[in-house]
Design an enzyme around this catalytic site. Structure first.
Site, PDB file in Angstrom:
ATOM      1  N   GLN A  50      -6.696  -1.271   3.369  1.00 32.17           N
ATOM      2  CA  GLN A  50      -5.906  -0.996   4.571  1.00 32.17           C
ATOM      3  C   GLN A  50      -6.513   0.158   5.363  1.00 32.17           C
ATOM      4  O   GLN A  50      -6.853   1.202   4.802  1.00 32.17           O
ATOM      5  CB  GLN A  50      -4.463  -0.646   4.214  1.00 32.17           C
ATOM      6  CG  GLN A  50      -3.604  -0.635   5.476  1.00 32.17           C
ATOM      7  CD  GLN A  50      -2.206  -0.119   5.266  1.00 32.17           C
ATOM      8  OE1 GLN A  50      -2.027   1.013   4.835  1.00 32.17           O
ATOM      9  NE2 GLN A  50      -1.210  -0.925   5.575  1.00 32.17           N
ATOM     10  N   GLY A  82      10.553  -4.521   2.363  1.00 27.42           N
ATOM     11  CA  GLY A  82      11.625  -3.552   2.575  1.00 27.42           C
ATOM     12  C   GLY A  82      12.783  -3.784   1.641  1.00 27.42           C
ATOM     13  O   GLY A  82      13.452  -4.812   1.705  1.00 27.42           O
ATOM     14  N   LYS A 136       0.030  -4.861   8.999  1.00 24.68           N
ATOM     15  CA  LYS A 136       1.336  -4.479   8.424  1.00 24.68           C
ATOM     16  C   LYS A 136       2.012  -3.554   9.423  1.00 24.68           C
ATOM     17  O   LYS A 136       1.431  -2.539   9.824  1.00 24.68           O
ATOM     18  CB  LYS A 136       1.132  -3.773   7.086  1.00 24.68           C
ATOM     19  CG  LYS A 136       2.421  -3.297   6.437  1.00 24.68           C
ATOM     20  CD  LYS A 136       2.168  -2.882   4.997  1.00 24.68           C
ATOM     21  CE  LYS A 136       3.422  -2.351   4.317  1.00 24.68           C
ATOM     22  NZ  LYS A 136       3.806  -1.017   4.748  1.00 24.68           N
ATOM     23  N   GLY A 145       7.155  -2.202  -2.682  1.00 30.22           N
ATOM     24  CA  GLY A 145       6.606  -0.853  -2.638  1.00 30.22           C
ATOM     25  C   GLY A 145       7.217   0.045  -3.693  1.00 30.22           C
ATOM     26  O   GLY A 145       6.804   0.038  -4.863  1.00 30.22           O
ATOM     27  N   ARG A 146       8.252   0.790  -3.304  1.00 27.95           N
ATOM     28  CA  ARG A 146       8.772   1.845  -4.178  1.00 27.95           C
ATOM     29  C   ARG A 146       9.272   1.362  -5.519  1.00 27.95           C
ATOM     30  O   ARG A 146       9.302   2.127  -6.486  1.00 27.95           O
ATOM     31  CB  ARG A 146       9.891   2.598  -3.432  1.00 27.95           C
ATOM     32  CG  ARG A 146       9.374   3.408  -2.273  1.00 27.95           C
ATOM     33  CD  ARG A 146      10.506   3.811  -1.344  1.00 27.95           C
ATOM     34  NE  ARG A 146      11.089   2.657  -0.680  1.00 27.95           N
ATOM     35  CZ  ARG A 146      12.190   2.694   0.055  1.00 27.95           C
ATOM     36  NH1 ARG A 146      12.836   3.823   0.194  1.00 27.95           N
ATOM     37  NH2 ARG A 146      12.640   1.605   0.650  1.00 27.95           N
ATOM     38  N   PRO A 186       0.854  -1.196   0.000  1.00 30.31           N
ATOM     39  CA  PRO A 186       0.000   0.000   0.000  1.00 30.31           C
ATOM     40  C   PRO A 186       0.885   1.240   0.000  1.00 30.31           C
ATOM     41  O   PRO A 186       1.850   1.314   0.747  1.00 30.31           O
ATOM     42  CB  PRO A 186      -0.772  -0.117   1.317  1.00 30.31           C
ATOM     43  CG  PRO A 186       0.052  -1.003   2.187  1.00 30.31           C
ATOM     44  CD  PRO A 186       0.831  -1.907   1.284  1.00 30.31           C
ATOM     45  N   MET A 187       0.568   2.199  -0.857  1.00 27.78           N
ATOM     46  CA  MET A 187       1.340   3.448  -0.874  1.00 27.78           C
ATOM     47  C   MET A 187       0.378   4.621  -1.067  1.00 27.78           C
ATOM     48  O   MET A 187      -0.244   4.757  -2.130  1.00 27.78           O
ATOM     49  CB  MET A 187       2.390   3.417  -1.983  1.00 27.78           C
ATOM     50  CG  MET A 187       3.572   2.521  -1.647  1.00 27.78           C
ATOM     51  SD  MET A 187       4.836   2.554  -2.913  1.00 27.78           S
ATOM     52  CE  MET A 187       4.081   1.543  -4.168  1.00 27.78           C
ATOM     53  N   ALA A 188       0.276   5.452  -0.027  1.00 28.54           N
ATOM     54  CA  ALA A 188      -0.626   6.603  -0.068  1.00 28.54           C
ATOM     55  C   ALA A 188      -0.248   7.511  -1.230  1.00 28.54           C
ATOM     56  O   ALA A 188       0.931   7.803  -1.444  1.00 28.54           O
ATOM     57  CB  ALA A 188      -0.545   7.362   1.253  1.00 28.54           C
ATOM     58  N   CYS A 221       2.766   3.461   9.535  1.00 29.65           N
ATOM     59  CA  CYS A 221       2.930   4.799   8.970  1.00 29.65           C
ATOM     60  C   CYS A 221       3.705   5.703   9.939  1.00 29.65           C
ATOM     61  O   CYS A 221       3.320   5.844  11.105  1.00 29.65           O
ATOM     62  CB  CYS A 221       1.569   5.413   8.656  1.00 29.65           C
ATOM     63  SG  CYS A 221       1.742   7.072   7.988  1.00 29.65           S
TER      64      CYS A 221
HETATM   65  C1  LIG Z   1       4.807   7.153  -1.145  1.00 35.19           C
HETATM   66  C2  LIG Z   1       4.638   6.058  -0.132  1.00 35.19           C
HETATM   67  C3  LIG Z   1       3.412   5.903   0.500  1.00 35.19           C
HETATM   68  C4  LIG Z   1       3.246   4.870   1.447  1.00 35.19           C
HETATM   69  N1  LIG Z   1       2.006   4.687   2.005  1.00 35.19           N
HETATM   70  C5  LIG Z   1       1.788   3.605   2.819  1.00 35.19           C
HETATM   71  C6  LIG Z   1       0.472   3.290   3.281  1.00 35.19           C
HETATM   72  O1  LIG Z   1      -0.514   3.965   2.957  1.00 35.19           O
HETATM   73  N2  LIG Z   1       0.340   2.198   4.096  1.00 35.19           N
HETATM   74  C7  LIG Z   1       1.418   1.413   4.467  1.00 35.19           C
HETATM   75  O2  LIG Z   1       1.245   0.420   5.199  1.00 35.19           O
HETATM   76  N3  LIG Z   1       2.656   1.697   4.023  1.00 35.19           N
HETATM   77  C8  LIG Z   1       2.869   2.740   3.204  1.00 35.19           C
HETATM   78  N4  LIG Z   1       4.105   2.972   2.690  1.00 35.19           N
HETATM   79  C9  LIG Z   1       5.192   2.021   3.005  1.00 35.19           C
HETATM   80  C10 LIG Z   1       5.266   0.915   1.956  1.00 35.19           C
HETATM   81  O3  LIG Z   1       4.088   0.150   1.940  1.00 35.19           O
HETATM   82  C11 LIG Z   1       6.464  -0.028   2.228  1.00 35.19           C
HETATM   83  O4  LIG Z   1       6.280  -0.616   3.484  1.00 35.19           O
HETATM   84  C12 LIG Z   1       7.792   0.707   2.218  1.00 35.19           C
HETATM   85  O5  LIG Z   1       7.879   1.589   1.115  1.00 35.19           O
HETATM   86  C13 LIG Z   1       8.972  -0.266   2.201  1.00 35.19           C
HETATM   87  O6  LIG Z   1       8.924  -1.092   1.068  1.00 35.19           O
HETATM   88  P1  LIG Z   1       9.848  -0.812  -0.250  1.00 35.19           P
HETATM   89  O7  LIG Z   1      11.276  -0.761   0.199  1.00 35.19           O
HETATM   90  O8  LIG Z   1       9.536  -1.967  -1.148  1.00 35.19           O
HETATM   91  O9  LIG Z   1       9.411   0.499  -0.792  1.00 35.19           O
HETATM   92  C14 LIG Z   1       4.315   4.010   1.789  1.00 35.19           C
HETATM   93  C15 LIG Z   1       5.545   4.200   1.151  1.00 35.19           C
HETATM   94  C16 LIG Z   1       5.722   5.200   0.212  1.00 35.19           C
HETATM   95  C17 LIG Z   1       7.065   5.347  -0.451  1.00 35.19           C
END
Ligand SMILES: Cc1cc2nc3c(=O)[nH]c(=O)nc-3n(C[C@H](O)[C@H](O)[C@H](O)COP(=O)(O)O)c2cc1C
Length: 400
Positions: A114, A245, A183, A268-269, A38-40, A144
């Protein structure tokens, strides 16, 4: 929010390790065992469907003819999740407005919604709304790090209060029958790592899986995700553990599985930066190798996403807010163009464009210029090496 990685570790592909073909979360089978995080501001319905479509991979030769709606049977992305949604907000909203926040389409199943919040009764009510809306799973955000969320004790703020978390777990569990997951991060800071007791609590309270972003709240998005904690959680519970991560490549995905034995991986990213990542993982699983995108693939991909944004922004799109498609395009450009040759120029022309249509033109003209420039030295070299082919050496024309 930090969009890049600090000195990312380049993992070698571990021998013989694959991302599992599936993981069962309660009644829901997630196949393959991959999850779009999930990414806001990113994982709205358009982005989620875009990723699910971009992730299609089939080892059979006719996979190119898949034009139908993509389900998780065909896609390398096994589960998608909404951005986090405020439980308090949902409880207060009129029904029509709720739909906007919880919009999803039939081809998004299985899909998790979520929630964040800190009031057990409100979270339970919100979970009921999620279930009634037709989501397959409900997930609680305990990760968060944003100040405005933490200051109301939501997100990672709750990591300092395990007894309250237990009350929330029990209230939400009692409110819904769909699978319930959580999460979370490692803990508030290095002096307060709670991931193992928290995972055990989740299991005791009847949750169906846990996802761990292996950083503390204090770390934000800096430093490395500390995967050994995912392995500790894996050893501590019997419900599925989703590792999260710093997965940027299929190598990272397999290394995360190898190092932690987690049941699924969450990306995520890397998804907006490399929307093919799930397809690459699926291709690697099936064939032991994976393709890198060509410039033509990049052009097609960015165009497809932008066209989807424009279609969703049309007033007759169901449940759609008057989405700011051009704004979303600009936001996506800032993620995506970092992998593109000459990306700074593309970014600039996208930022300067005034409308969605003008952005599409800027994208097309960038990639056609790139294609011409890339072809020129090739043609020059070919002409120098082979000035005038004899008539019987003329290349055959291949149709199509
Ligand atoms: C722009 C952005 C928005 C995010 N929004 C949420 C969210 O709404 N809920 C959540 O559980 N994690 C959120 N995250 C965290 C990601 O879900 C993830 O846990 C984190 O980026 C690490 O994973 P990655 O290294 O694959 O990016 C967000 C991350 C980013 C970069």
């Amino acid at each position: 929010m930090k969009k890049s990685w600090d000195n990312p570790i380049e993992h070698a592909m571990p021998d013989g390790v694959r991302v599992p073909a599936s993981v069962r979360i309660g009644t829901v089978v997630v196949a393959p065992a991959t999850v779009l995080a999930p990414m806001a501001g990113v994982t709205d319905t358009v982005f989620r469907r875009f990723i699910r479509n971009a992730s299609v991979f089939s080892a059979s030769p006719d996979h190119a003819s898949i034009k139908d709606r993509v389900t998780n049977q065909a896609s390398g992305c096994g589960l998608i999740m909404t951005e986090f949604t405020s439980a308090d907000g949902l409880a207060r909203m009129r029904e029509s407005k709720r739909k906007r926040y919880l919009t999803f389409y039939d081809d998004e199943h299985p899909i998790a919604a979520q929630l964040f919040g800190s009031n057990p009764a409100t979270l339970a009510d919100a979970a009921r709304i999620v279930e009634e809306t037709g989501f397959d799973l409900v997930d609680l955000n305990l990760g968060c790090p944003a100040k405005r969320v933490v200051s109301c004790n939501g997100g990672s703020g709750l990591l300092r209060d395990l007894p309250l978390i237990e009350t929330i777990f029990r209230a939400v569990r009692a409110a819904v029958t769909i699978p319930f997951t959580v999460k979370f991060r490692l803990g508030w800071n290095d002096n307060h790592i709670v991931c193992v007791p928290l995972a055990k609590l989740a299991e005791d309270c009847g949750l169906n899986a846990v996802s761990l972003h292996a950083r503390t709240r204090e770390q934000g998005y800096t430093g490395q995700a500390r995967w050994h904690h995912i392995a500790e959680v894996r050893d501590a519970v019997t419900i599925p553990v989703i590792g999260n991560g710093d997965v940027r490549t299929p190598e990272d995905a397999c290394a995360l599985i190898a190092k932690t034995r987690c049941d699924a991986i969450m990306v995520g990213r890397a998804a907006p930066a490399n929307p093919w990542i799930f397809r690459q993982i699926a291709q690697y699983t099936a064939t032991g190798r994976y393709d890198l995108p060509t410039e033509a693939d990049r052009h097609r991909m960015i165009r497809t996403y932008f066209e989807m944004l424009l279609a969703e922004a049309s007033p007759d799109a169901p449940g759609s807010p008057a989405a700011d498609a051009a704004g979303k395009m600009k936001q996506f450009a800032s993620w995506f163009t970092h992998g593109v040759r000459g990306g700074a120029a593309l970014r600039k022309s996208i930022y300067e464009a005034r409308s969605g249509g003008a952005i599409l033109e800027a994208v097309d003209s960038f990639f056609s210029r790139e294609a011409t420039e890339a072809a020129e030295p090739e043609q020059q070299r070919a002409a120098e090496q082979n000035p005038e082919p004899a008539p019987d050496q003329q290349p055959l024309l291949v149709e199509g």
